[in-house]
Design a protein around this motif. Sequence first.
Motif, mmCIF file in Angstrom:
data_model
loop_
_atom_site.group_PDB
_atom_site.id
_atom_site.type_symbol
_atom_site.label_atom_id
_atom_site.label_comp_id
_atom_site.label_asym_id
_atom_site.label_seq_id
_atom_site.Cartn_x
_atom_site.Cartn_y
_atom_site.Cartn_z
ATOM 1 N N UNK A 9 0.826 -1.208 0.000
ATOM 2 C CA UNK A 9 0.000 0.000 0.000
ATOM 3 C C UNK A 9 0.859 1.256 0.000
ATOM 4 N N UNK A 10 2.180 1.083 -0.108
ATOM 5 C CA UNK A 10 3.106 2.223 -0.077
ATOM 6 C C UNK A 10 3.534 2.600 -1.487
ATOM 7 N N UNK A 11 3.813 3.862 -1.673
ATOM 8 C CA UNK A 11 4.323 4.350 -2.948
ATOM 9 C C UNK A 11 5.844 4.373 -2.848
ATOM 10 N N UNK A 12 6.522 3.822 -3.829
ATOM 11 C CA UNK A 12 7.979 3.770 -3.840
ATOM 12 C C UNK A 12 8.476 4.549 -5.047
ATOM 13 N N UNK A 13 9.380 5.472 -4.832
ATOM 14 C CA UNK A 13 9.955 6.219 -5.948
ATOM 15 C C UNK A 13 11.320 5.619 -6.244
ATOM 16 N N UNK A 14 11.454 5.029 -7.427
ATOM 17 C CA UNK A 14 12.713 4.379 -7.803
ATOM 18 C C UNK A 14 13.755 5.382 -8.247
ATOM 19 N N UNK A 15 13.345 6.319 -9.062
ATOM 20 C CA UNK A 15 14.281 7.304 -9.603
ATOM 21 C C UNK A 15 13.966 8.656 -8.997
ATOM 22 N N UNK A 16 15.006 9.376 -8.629
ATOM 23 C CA UNK A 16 14.817 10.690 -8.020
ATOM 24 C C UNK A 16 15.560 11.748 -8.811
ATOM 25 N N UNK A 17 15.081 12.968 -8.661
ATOM 26 C CA UNK A 17 15.804 14.111 -9.204
ATOM 27 C C UNK A 17 16.720 14.598 -8.091
ATOM 28 N N UNK A 18 18.002 14.625 -8.370
ATOM 29 C CA UNK A 18 18.975 15.059 -7.371
ATOM 30 C C UNK A 18 19.738 16.245 -7.940
ATOM 31 N N UNK A 19 19.852 17.294 -7.131
ATOM 32 C CA UNK A 19 20.597 18.481 -7.547
ATOM 33 C C UNK A 19 21.538 18.875 -6.425
ATOM 34 N N UNK A 20 22.746 19.185 -6.780
ATOM 35 C CA UNK A 20 23.715 19.623 -5.773
ATOM 36 C C UNK A 20 23.574 21.125 -5.552
ATOM 37 N N UNK A 21 24.151 21.591 -4.440
ATOM 38 C CA UNK A 21 24.104 23.035 -4.191
ATOM 39 C C UNK A 21 24.874 23.783 -5.261
ATOM 40 N N UNK A 22 25.909 23.151 -5.811
ATOM 41 C CA UNK A 22 26.661 23.803 -6.893
ATOM 42 C C UNK A 22 25.773 23.997 -8.121
ATOM 43 N N UNK A 23 25.004 22.970 -8.461
ATOM 44 C CA UNK A 23 24.089 23.090 -9.603
ATOM 45 C C UNK A 23 23.029 24.164 -9.350
ATOM 46 N N UNK A 24 22.501 24.167 -8.129
ATOM 47 C CA UNK A 24 21.494 25.168 -7.784
ATOM 48 C C UNK A 24 22.109 26.570 -7.823
ATOM 49 N N UNK A 25 23.329 26.704 -7.315
ATOM 50 C CA UNK A 25 24.029 28.001 -7.350
ATOM 51 C C UNK A 25 24.270 28.463 -8.781
ATOM 52 N N UNK A 26 24.655 27.525 -9.645
ATOM 53 C CA UNK A 26 24.875 27.868 -11.057
ATOM 54 C C UNK A 26 23.584 28.336 -11.716
ATOM 55 N N UNK A 27 22.487 27.649 -11.430
ATOM 56 C CA UNK A 27 21.183 28.058 -11.983
ATOM 57 C C UNK A 27 20.784 29.426 -11.436
ATOM 58 N N UNK A 28 21.065 29.651 -10.159
ATOM 59 C CA UNK A 28 20.775 30.951 -9.540
ATOM 60 C C UNK A 28 21.531 32.050 -10.255
ATOM 61 N N UNK A 29 22.822 31.819 -10.494
ATOM 62 C CA UNK A 29 23.645 32.808 -11.207
ATOM 63 C C UNK A 29 23.108 33.062 -12.608
ATOM 64 N N UNK A 30 22.702 32.012 -13.296
ATOM 65 C CA UNK A 30 22.123 32.169 -14.637
ATOM 66 C C UNK A 30 20.846 32.998 -14.587
#
Length: 109
Positions: A9-30
């Motif tokens: 009865x549980x939902x299992x997520x096999x694949x996740x979206x993972x982002x590092x702080x560096x990636x987030x910082x780069x997107x922020x700068x963009x």
Amino acid sequence: EISACLVGSEMCIRDRIIASTKEISNKRESLIVLSNSLKNKISLLETLGNSLNSMWEGAAKEKYVKQLKTDISKMRNLLKTILEFILILEKIIAIYNKAEKKNEATAVS
């Protein structure tokens, strides 16, 4: 891609979206660069739009001015939303970094 499967009865997520702080910082700068460009384009539109204002007369001028104001308002709202999103990204990065420092301190002790 997120694919989910039911396990009992549980939902299992096999694949996740993972982002590092560096990636987030780069997107922020963009986003900062793009928001500055949008801000400059809004100013240019205001300047050019106002100079073209003299080309119109009567009802056409009224419609032109109204539409110009509407378009500029929409662009300003978009810019405001982008700037708010940048602030949210900054908060996410700060929270993550704080948690990482706490984890490091816990691991050392």
